[in-house]
Motif scaffolding. Structure first.
Motif, PDB file in Angstrom:
ATOM      1  N   SER A  78       0.859  -1.187   0.000  1.00 57.31           N
ATOM      2  CA  SER A  78       0.000   0.000   0.000  1.00 57.31           C
ATOM      3  C   SER A  78       0.896   1.238   0.000  1.00 57.31           C
ATOM      4  O   SER A  78       1.043   1.918   1.022  1.00 57.31           O
ATOM      5  CB  SER A  78      -0.918  -0.004   1.228  1.00 57.31           C
ATOM      6  N   HIS A  80       1.088   4.458  -1.090  1.00 55.07           N
ATOM      7  CA  HIS A  80       0.729   5.807  -0.651  1.00 55.07           C
ATOM      8  C   HIS A  80       0.429   5.840   0.841  1.00 55.07           C
ATOM      9  O   HIS A  80       0.898   6.730   1.570  1.00 55.07           O
ATOM     10  CB  HIS A  80      -0.478   6.319  -1.448  1.00 55.07           C
ATOM     11  N   ASP A  81      -0.322   4.880   1.312  1.00 54.00           N
ATOM     12  CA  ASP A  81      -0.652   4.825   2.732  1.00 54.00           C
ATOM     13  C   ASP A  81       0.613   4.667   3.574  1.00 54.00           C
ATOM     14  O   ASP A  81       0.762   5.303   4.624  1.00 54.00           O
ATOM     15  CB  ASP A  81      -1.612   3.670   3.001  1.00 54.00           C
ATOM     16  N   HIS A  85       1.726   7.435   6.346  1.00 54.83           N
ATOM     17  CA  HIS A  85       1.404   7.060   7.722  1.00 54.83           C
ATOM     18  C   HIS A  85       2.448   6.196   8.423  1.00 54.83           C
ATOM     19  O   HIS A  85       2.258   5.860   9.601  1.00 54.83           O
ATOM     20  CB  HIS A  85       0.059   6.305   7.746  1.00 54.83           C
TER      21      HIS A  85
END
Length: 261
Positions: A78, A80-81, A85
């Motif tokens: 994932s 971008h996540d 984050h």
């Protein structure tokens, strides 16, 4: 003689248009590094996965795909996540990452830059700063290189992994990445998710396969392969299609790899 030249370009266009149609197909995706961003649907994930795949695109295609998959898996699949984050401890996942000369130090700087960038921006498209009036993407590649290494204390060793026309590089991997993001047609190989850059501004990637065929077809005359050679090749391809010259990347690459031309 002038008539003979004209006939040559006409015949060449017919030949290469047919090869574009032959190789610019969904079946091309599976065995190519572009298969990595095709695993995603979110725009930012496509951009990030495509960027990593393009940067790592040297060597055998199977190895490139496997090493890019490894990189993306370390981002928990994932991208971008993860960039937006992740916690400092998550970076341990990149320990001992290596593909040829790209290693853990380079990976961590890529994560650092992309993380800071995506926390403030929606798309990597704006990082290139390419204007509608620009003849080609050369200035945009220079802009991106400056921005990418604008963070303090960047590792000097990492600069070799992002090419720039200022160093006279042919910028084949970055040109390929821009092709993926910018070109769009009904065949669905390239993504066409960036709209501020025109396909007519793209520069054809000059990898070894493209170079071999381009020389045989008299599309390239310079002995060395550098930025000026990439411009020469693209200028000749524009004689065949001024609006979408880089579609012929499919033809030149396919002729060498699939047909051993």
């Amino acid at each position: 003689m002038k008539k003979d030249k004209s006939l040559y370009w006409q015949d060449l266009k017919i030949f290469l248009d047919a090869k574009v149609d032959q190789f610019n197909r969904p079946g091309f995706i599976e065995l190519d590094p572009i298969s990595i961003p095709h695993q995603f649907r979110k725009r930012q994930d496509i951009e990030i996965a495509g960027f990593i795949a393009a940067v790592l695109a040297w060597g055998q295609r199977v190895t490139i795909i496997n090493k890019t998959k490894d990189f993306i898996e370390r981002m928990d699949n994932s991208p971008h996540d993860f960039l937006v984050h992740h916690q400092p401890g998550d970076l341990r996942q990149f320990k001992n990452y290596k593909h040829r000369t790209f290693n853990e130090i380079d990976a961590l700087y890529f994560i650092k830059f992309l993380s800071q960038y995506y926390k403030k921006n929606e798309s990597l498209e704006t990082a290139f700063g390419i204007l509608p009036g620009d003849e080609h993407v050369g200035k945009g590649l220079e802009n991106f290189h400056h921005l990418f290494f604008s963070l303090r204390n960047f590792p000097s060793r990492t600069k070799k992994h992002i090419s720039t026309p200022e160093r006279r590089s042919a910028c084949k991997r970055m040109s390929m990445y821009l092709r993926w993001m910018v070109r769009s047609d009904e065949n669905g190989v390239d993504f066409g998710i960036w709209s501020t850059i025109s396909p007519s501004q793209l520069i054809c990637p000059c990898d070894l396969h493209v170079e071999r065929v381009a020389r045989k077809l008299k599309l390239m005359t310079r002995k060395q392969v550098d930025w000026q050679t990439a411009l020469e090749l693209t200028a000749n391809l524009k004689k065949l299609d001024p609006l979408d010259p880089v579609k012929y990347d499919f033809a030149l690459f396919g002729l060498c790899v699939m047909e051993k031309f």
